[in-house]
Design a protein around this motif. Sequence first.
Motif, PDB file in Angstrom:
ATOM      1  N   LEU A 103       4.169   0.761   8.362  1.00 30.80           N
ATOM      2  CA  LEU A 103       4.234   1.390   7.051  1.00 30.80           C
ATOM      3  C   LEU A 103       3.784   0.412   5.959  1.00 30.80           C
ATOM      4  O   LEU A 103       3.021   0.772   5.060  1.00 30.80           O
ATOM      5  N   LEU A 104       4.224  -0.843   6.076  1.00 35.17           N
ATOM      6  CA  LEU A 104       3.839  -1.853   5.094  1.00 35.17           C
ATOM      7  C   LEU A 104       2.327  -2.075   5.091  1.00 35.17           C
ATOM      8  O   LEU A 104       1.709  -2.174   4.028  1.00 35.17           O
ATOM      9  N   VAL A 105       1.710  -2.137   6.278  1.00 42.09           N
ATOM     10  CA  VAL A 105       0.260  -2.329   6.360  1.00 42.09           C
ATOM     11  C   VAL A 105      -0.466  -1.177   5.675  1.00 42.09           C
ATOM     12  O   VAL A 105      -1.402  -1.390   4.898  1.00 42.09           O
ATOM     13  N   VAL A 106      -0.032   0.045   5.945  1.00 38.88           N
ATOM     14  CA  VAL A 106      -0.689   1.199   5.330  1.00 38.88           C
ATOM     15  C   VAL A 106      -0.511   1.171   3.813  1.00 38.88           C
ATOM     16  O   VAL A 106      -1.465   1.378   3.056  1.00 38.88           O
ATOM     17  N   LEU A 107       0.710   0.891   3.341  1.00 40.86           N
ATOM     18  CA  LEU A 107       0.954   0.850   1.898  1.00 40.86           C
ATOM     19  C   LEU A 107       0.164  -0.262   1.215  1.00 40.86           C
ATOM     20  O   LEU A 107      -0.414  -0.051   0.138  1.00 40.86           O
ATOM     21  N   VAL A 108       0.129  -1.444   1.832  1.00 43.35           N
ATOM     22  CA  VAL A 108      -0.634  -2.558   1.246  1.00 43.35           C
ATOM     23  C   VAL A 108      -2.127  -2.227   1.249  1.00 43.35           C
ATOM     24  O   VAL A 108      -2.837  -2.514   0.276  1.00 43.35           O
ATOM     25  N   ALA A 109      -2.617  -1.603   2.315  1.00 45.40           N
ATOM     26  CA  ALA A 109      -4.036  -1.242   2.379  1.00 45.40           C
ATOM     27  C   ALA A 109      -4.385  -0.224   1.293  1.00 45.40           C
ATOM     28  O   ALA A 109      -5.420  -0.353   0.629  1.00 45.40           O
ATOM     29  N   VAL A 110      -3.524   0.758   1.078  1.00 47.26           N
ATOM     30  CA  VAL A 110      -3.773   1.757   0.031  1.00 47.26           C
ATOM     31  C   VAL A 110      -3.720   1.093  -1.353  1.00 47.26           C
ATOM     32  O   VAL A 110      -4.580   1.337  -2.206  1.00 47.26           O
ATOM     33  N   ALA A 111      -2.718   0.250  -1.571  1.00 45.86           N
ATOM     34  CA  ALA A 111      -2.608  -0.444  -2.859  1.00 45.86           C
ATOM     35  C   ALA A 111      -3.811  -1.354  -3.090  1.00 45.86           C
ATOM     36  O   ALA A 111      -4.376  -1.397  -4.197  1.00 45.86           O
ATOM     37  N   LEU A 112      -4.213  -2.069  -2.048  1.00 49.88           N
ATOM     38  CA  LEU A 112      -5.359  -2.966  -2.159  1.00 49.88           C
ATOM     39  C   LEU A 112      -6.632  -2.184  -2.453  1.00 49.88           C
ATOM     40  O   LEU A 112      -7.450  -2.588  -3.293  1.00 49.88           O
ATOM     41  N   ASN A 113      -6.795  -1.057  -1.797  1.00 48.78           N
ATOM     42  CA  ASN A 113      -7.968  -0.228  -2.045  1.00 48.78           C
ATOM     43  C   ASN A 113      -7.976   0.270  -3.490  1.00 48.78           C
ATOM     44  O   ASN A 113      -9.021   0.295  -4.144  1.00 48.78           O
ATOM     45  N   THR A 114      -6.818   0.642  -3.997  1.00 47.61           N
ATOM     46  CA  THR A 114      -6.710   1.102  -5.387  1.00 47.61           C
ATOM     47  C   THR A 114      -7.066  -0.030  -6.354  1.00 47.61           C
ATOM     48  O   THR A 114      -7.838   0.166  -7.301  1.00 47.61           O
ATOM     49  N   VAL A 115      -6.522  -1.218  -6.110  1.00 50.17           N
ATOM     50  CA  VAL A 115      -6.819  -2.370  -6.970  1.00 50.17           C
ATOM     51  C   VAL A 115      -8.306  -2.712  -6.903  1.00 50.17           C
ATOM     52  O   VAL A 115      -8.934  -3.001  -7.936  1.00 50.17           O
TER      53      VAL A 115
END
Length: 166
Positions: A103-115
């Motif tokens: 879950l953390l990997v998916v959330l960080v990947a989504v946040a990183l993509n947004t940034v």
Amino acid sequence: MLAKKKNEVDMLNGPLLPRILEFTLPLMLSSMLQLLYNAADIVVVGRFAGAQALAAVGSTGSLNAVLCGLFYGLSGGVNVVVARAVGAKNMERIRKCVRQSSLLVVLVAVALNTVLNLCSAPLLAIYAPNNPAVVEFARTKLLINSSFYFVEHLMSLYASSMRGMG
């Protein structure tokens, strides 16, 4: 005395150098394969897409490596937690760790993509300050790469979890 499994590496007994090489050679090989992938990327883009696209591929390499390092660090931490849970024979902790880390990997990947969607142009302008076309090519490449971070790094996370399990 416990029987040694065929594919088990005993890091505590015997000469250390062969054991370390046996452990690190797969890591070195995977890094070399990543370099070959980058080289092939550069050859294909240079041959078919032109000089600006080639400059864009080169300018995203180091930034992409830093971002991937973030996820590899997370995977290394999961390896440790899973290995400790295996040693304690705590299967529930293993499941919980892998679930939460996924879950953390998916959330960080989504946040990183947004940034990256919001901030990649100024970051990439550092590499090519006087060439907006290169920055735009680089931004496109970085956004495509980052769109698939969660897949690549979930695989890394699961591989690290398996290594932690022995």
